[in-house]
Design a protein around this motif. Structure first.
Motif, PDB file in Angstrom:
ATOM      1  N   VAL A 207       7.390 -16.898   2.397  1.00 47.24           N
ATOM      2  CA  VAL A 207       6.714 -15.766   1.750  1.00 47.24           C
ATOM      3  C   VAL A 207       5.223 -15.762   2.100  1.00 47.24           C
ATOM      4  N   VAL A 208       4.595 -16.946   2.093  1.00 47.47           N
ATOM      5  CA  VAL A 208       3.171 -17.016   2.464  1.00 47.47           C
ATOM      6  C   VAL A 208       2.977 -16.544   3.903  1.00 47.47           C
ATOM      7  N   THR A 209       3.862 -16.994   4.812  1.00 49.90           N
ATOM      8  CA  THR A 209       3.750 -16.585   6.221  1.00 49.90           C
ATOM      9  C   THR A 209       3.943 -15.075   6.369  1.00 49.90           C
ATOM     10  N   LEU A 210       4.955 -14.537   5.687  1.00 52.96           N
ATOM     11  CA  LEU A 210       5.210 -13.094   5.755  1.00 52.96           C
ATOM     12  C   LEU A 210       4.018 -12.292   5.241  1.00 52.96           C
ATOM     13  N   CYS A 211       3.487 -12.714   4.095  1.00 55.80           N
ATOM     14  CA  CYS A 211       2.375 -11.958   3.495  1.00 55.80           C
ATOM     15  C   CYS A 211       1.097 -12.114   4.306  1.00 55.80           C
ATOM     16  N   LYS A 212       0.876 -13.304   4.907  1.00 56.60           N
ATOM     17  CA  LYS A 212      -0.302 -13.469   5.769  1.00 56.60           C
ATOM     18  C   LYS A 212      -0.228 -12.530   6.970  1.00 56.60           C
ATOM     19  N   TRP A 213       0.981 -12.452   7.558  1.00 58.66           N
ATOM     20  CA  TRP A 213       1.146 -11.558   8.705  1.00 58.66           C
ATOM     21  C   TRP A 213       0.989 -10.090   8.283  1.00 58.66           C
ATOM     22  N   LEU A 214       1.589  -9.742   7.152  1.00 54.96           N
ATOM     23  CA  LEU A 214       1.567  -8.344   6.708  1.00 54.96           C
ATOM     24  C   LEU A 214       0.147  -7.898   6.360  1.00 54.96           C
ATOM     25  N   GLY A 216      -2.595  -9.203   7.389  1.00 53.21           N
ATOM     26  CA  GLY A 216      -3.510  -9.294   8.528  1.00 53.21           C
ATOM     27  C   GLY A 216      -3.258  -8.243   9.581  1.00 53.21           C
ATOM     28  N   SER A 217      -2.216  -7.448   9.398  1.00 51.50           N
ATOM     29  CA  SER A 217      -1.873  -6.417  10.380  1.00 51.50           C
ATOM     30  C   SER A 217      -2.586  -5.092  10.043  1.00 51.50           C
ATOM     31  N   ARG A 218      -2.303  -4.086  10.853  1.00 53.40           N
ATOM     32  CA  ARG A 218      -2.865  -2.757  10.585  1.00 53.40           C
ATOM     33  C   ARG A 218      -2.380  -2.225   9.239  1.00 53.40           C
ATOM     34  N   PHE A 219      -1.141  -2.604   8.881  1.00 52.88           N
ATOM     35  CA  PHE A 219      -0.616  -2.206   7.579  1.00 52.88           C
ATOM     36  C   PHE A 219      -1.489  -2.766   6.454  1.00 52.88           C
ATOM     37  N   GLY A 220      -1.925  -4.026   6.623  1.00 47.43           N
ATOM     38  CA  GLY A 220      -2.779  -4.652   5.612  1.00 47.43           C
ATOM     39  C   GLY A 220      -4.114  -3.940   5.475  1.00 47.43           C
ATOM     40  N   LEU A 221      -4.656  -3.461   6.608  1.00 51.59           N
ATOM     41  CA  LEU A 221      -5.917  -2.704   6.549  1.00 51.59           C
ATOM     42  C   LEU A 221      -5.743  -1.436   5.716  1.00 51.59           C
ATOM     43  N   ILE A 222      -4.610  -0.749   5.925  1.00 49.89           N
ATOM     44  CA  ILE A 222      -4.371   0.472   5.152  1.00 49.89           C
ATOM     45  C   ILE A 222      -4.155   0.129   3.675  1.00 49.89           C
ATOM     46  N   GLN A 223      -3.481  -1.010   3.433  1.00 47.05           N
ATOM     47  CA  GLN A 223      -3.303  -1.461   2.049  1.00 47.05           C
ATOM     48  C   GLN A 223      -4.642  -1.583   1.336  1.00 47.05           C
ATOM     49  N   ARG A 224      -5.569  -2.282   1.970  1.00 51.27           N
ATOM     50  CA  ARG A 224      -6.877  -2.501   1.343  1.00 51.27           C
ATOM     51  C   ARG A 224      -7.671  -1.202   1.247  1.00 51.27           C
ATOM     52  N   ALA A 225      -7.474  -0.324   2.219  1.00 47.09           N
ATOM     53  CA  ALA A 225      -8.157   0.969   2.144  1.00 47.09           C
ATOM     54  C   ALA A 225      -7.635   1.776   0.958  1.00 47.09           C
ATOM     55  N   ILE A 226      -6.319   1.705   0.706  1.00 42.43           N
ATOM     56  CA  ILE A 226      -5.752   2.398  -0.465  1.00 42.43           C
ATOM     57  C   ILE A 226      -6.316   1.804  -1.743  1.00 42.43           C
ATOM     58  N   ARG A 227      -6.461   0.479  -1.757  1.00 44.80           N
ATOM     59  CA  ARG A 227      -7.015  -0.181  -2.939  1.00 44.80           C
ATOM     60  C   ARG A 227      -8.462   0.265  -3.200  1.00 44.80           C
ATOM     61  N   ASP A 228      -9.252   0.387  -2.128  1.00 44.99           N
ATOM     62  CA  ASP A 228     -10.677   0.682  -2.303  1.00 44.99           C
ATOM     63  C   ASP A 228     -10.938   2.170  -2.523  1.00 44.99           C
ATOM     64  N   SER A 229     -10.207   3.033  -1.817  1.00 40.00           N
ATOM     65  CA  SER A 229     -10.423   4.479  -1.982  1.00 40.00           C
ATOM     66  C   SER A 229      -9.186   5.212  -1.468  1.00 40.00           C
ATOM     67  N   GLU A 230      -8.252   5.450  -2.374  1.00 41.38           N
ATOM     68  CA  GLU A 230      -6.988   6.067  -1.946  1.00 41.38           C
ATOM     69  C   GLU A 230      -7.199   7.497  -1.448  1.00 41.38           C
ATOM     70  N   ASN A 231      -8.131   8.213  -2.062  1.00 37.21           N
ATOM     71  CA  ASN A 231      -8.336   9.607  -1.653  1.00 37.21           C
ATOM     72  C   ASN A 231      -8.805   9.713  -0.205  1.00 37.21           C
ATOM     73  N   ARG A 232      -9.679   8.790   0.223  1.00 41.06           N
ATOM     74  CA  ARG A 232     -10.146   8.827   1.612  1.00 41.06           C
ATOM     75  C   ARG A 232      -8.984   8.579   2.573  1.00 41.06           C
ATOM     76  N   VAL A 233      -8.093   7.637   2.218  1.00 43.55           N
ATOM     77  CA  VAL A 233      -6.927   7.357   3.072  1.00 43.55           C
ATOM     78  C   VAL A 233      -6.014   8.572   3.109  1.00 43.55           C
ATOM     79  N   LEU A 234      -5.865   9.211   1.967  1.00 43.45           N
ATOM     80  CA  LEU A 234      -5.010  10.393   1.882  1.00 43.45           C
ATOM     81  C   LEU A 234      -5.573  11.521   2.743  1.00 43.45           C
ATOM     82  N   PHE A 235      -6.888  11.721   2.666  1.00 47.99           N
ATOM     83  CA  PHE A 235      -7.512  12.793   3.448  1.00 47.99           C
ATOM     84  C   PHE A 235      -7.557  12.463   4.938  1.00 47.99           C
ATOM     85  N   SER A 236      -7.354  11.175   5.275  1.00 50.48           N
ATOM     86  CA  SER A 236      -7.305  10.792   6.690  1.00 50.48           C
ATOM     87  C   SER A 236      -5.943  11.045   7.305  1.00 50.48           C
TER      88      SER A 236
END
Length: 380
Positions: A207-214, A216-236
């Motif tokens: 689970v740690v390996t899976l979550c580290k990979w997830l 650290g990927s582009r998906f993870g960047l979008i995850q954190r962007a949703i956390r910080d400002s979901e509206n900006r991600v939505l408008f993108s």
């Protein structure tokens, strides 16, 4: 200031050493008698809680969704494993919780649980489908923030009330207990207990390996962007509801497998594991360990539950809720990044002291301008 507690060059060796300790050193110490069966069972339980904490952090720390219903998915996985273990223990005889309600034969939905692969499949499908349906309705309706937290808590509370009823044929208040064998191995054997611990440690590492990979990927960047400002991600142009739904389902399945390995090690599963306090306590583990990190929640779950095992006996038993509450308040006020963030806080404090020292040091005296005439000016 660098917010990461460890650099990547230090982080990976620490993870590898921790995995070796959990997978090799602890079982060897147990096999040689250095660690008792009781201690090994406790560590197996702590690691299950650590996996549950990671599932919460994947939602809360990385996606900004504070879910107060992860105990529901944890317990559902436990019930799926419990149904298999009850079938193995009962054989052709009915367990007491069925005879008490007048049943003379096994309910039809219990019969497939004689197969272990079917039970494992249900550990994925039951919590996964529940999370998918609930998440689809919630995220499509743009429910987020505190409203999402309240809804997940209400879902868990409703499920707990349902499982407390004897008419559901799931054991009522007492749940499932008196397990005997698993995959043909007696659960009372020392080797079986060690095997269950190793299986839990392997699941934690996976689970740690899976979550580290997830993360650290582009998906993870979008995850954190949703956390910080979901509206900006939505408008993108990103469909944030789909991203959140995927994370919600994955975290539910992770919590389910943690519950499935928890049951044979503690020997019981009942609806009290779904109570609201269980989900809140798991959130405290994540906050204490370090939200937004993969290893921090595991540290929080293990340290808090080890402290709980120590403080819940003797004279300190009545003060455990106060100890837990005070620890949470102190961490929120003085350690916002939790236990895992302490090295980063120390580095930041040392850097601040160094800058302050440089400001307070007296500056060297400046040289006075030389106003004496140059030889060229004297020479006519």
């Amino acid at each position: 200031m660098n917010n990461q507690p460890f650099s990547s060059r230090v982080h990976l060796p620490i993870l590898i050493v921790s995995a070796i300790v959990l997978l090799v050193v602890v079982p060897v110490l147990h096999g040689t008698g250095v660690i008792s069966d009781y201690t090994l069972g406790n560590w197996g339980k702590y690691l299950c809680y650590g996996i549950l904490a990671i599932s919460i952090d994947l939602l809360w720390g990385y996606t900004g969704l504070l879910c107060l219903g992860q105990a529901l998915f944890f317990t559902l996985g436990g019930y799926m494993m419990g149904m298999y273990l009850v079938r193995m223990a009962g054989g052709t005889e009915l367990p007491t919780f069925l005879t008490m309600v007048g049943r003379t034969e096994w309910p039809s939905f219990f019969l497939p649980f004689s197969s272990f692969p079917f039970a494992v499949l249900m550990m994925v499908l039951v919590p996964g489908l529940l999370a998918y349906v609930f998440g689809f309705l919630a995220f499509r309706s743009r429910i987020k923030g505190v409203y999402f937290s309240i809804l997940t808590q209400a879902l868990t509370y409703g499920a707990a009330l349902l499982f407390f009823r004897n008419e559901l044929l799931m054991g009522g208040n007492n749940g499932f207990t008196n397990f005997d064998t698993m995959l043909g191995f007696s659960l009372r054997d020392v080797s079986t207990k060690r095997g269950l611990y190793i299986a839990t440690a392997i699941l934690l590492v996976a689970v740690v390996t899976l979550c580290k990979w997830l993360t650290g990927s582009r998906f993870g960047l979008i995850q954190r962007a949703i956390r910080d400002s979901e509206n900006r991600v939505l408008f993108s142009g990103y469909a944030t509801a789909n991203f959140k739904l995927f994370v919600f389902v994955i975290s539910a399945i992770i919590a389910s497998f943690a519950g499935a390995l928890f049951v044979p090690q503690v020997g019981i599963i009942n609806p009290s594991e779904m109570e609201t306090s269980k989900s809140l306590e798991a959130v405290v583990w994540v906050a204490l360990g370090g939200r937004g990190t993969i290893v921090g929640p595991v540290l929080g779950a293990v340290s808090v539950n080890a402290l709980k095992s120590w403080a819940s006996t003797g004279a300190t038993a009545d003060f455990w809720p106060l100890i837990l509450g005070a620890s949470f308040v102190l961490v929120v006020l003085f350690m916002p990044k939790g236990i895992f963030g302490i090295p980063g806080q120390i580095r930041g404090l040392m850097a601040w002291l160094e800058r302050r020292k440089q400001r307070e040091e007296p500056s060297p005296p400046s040289r006075k301008p030389d106003n004496s005439p140059t030889p060229a000016a004297i020479d006519p």
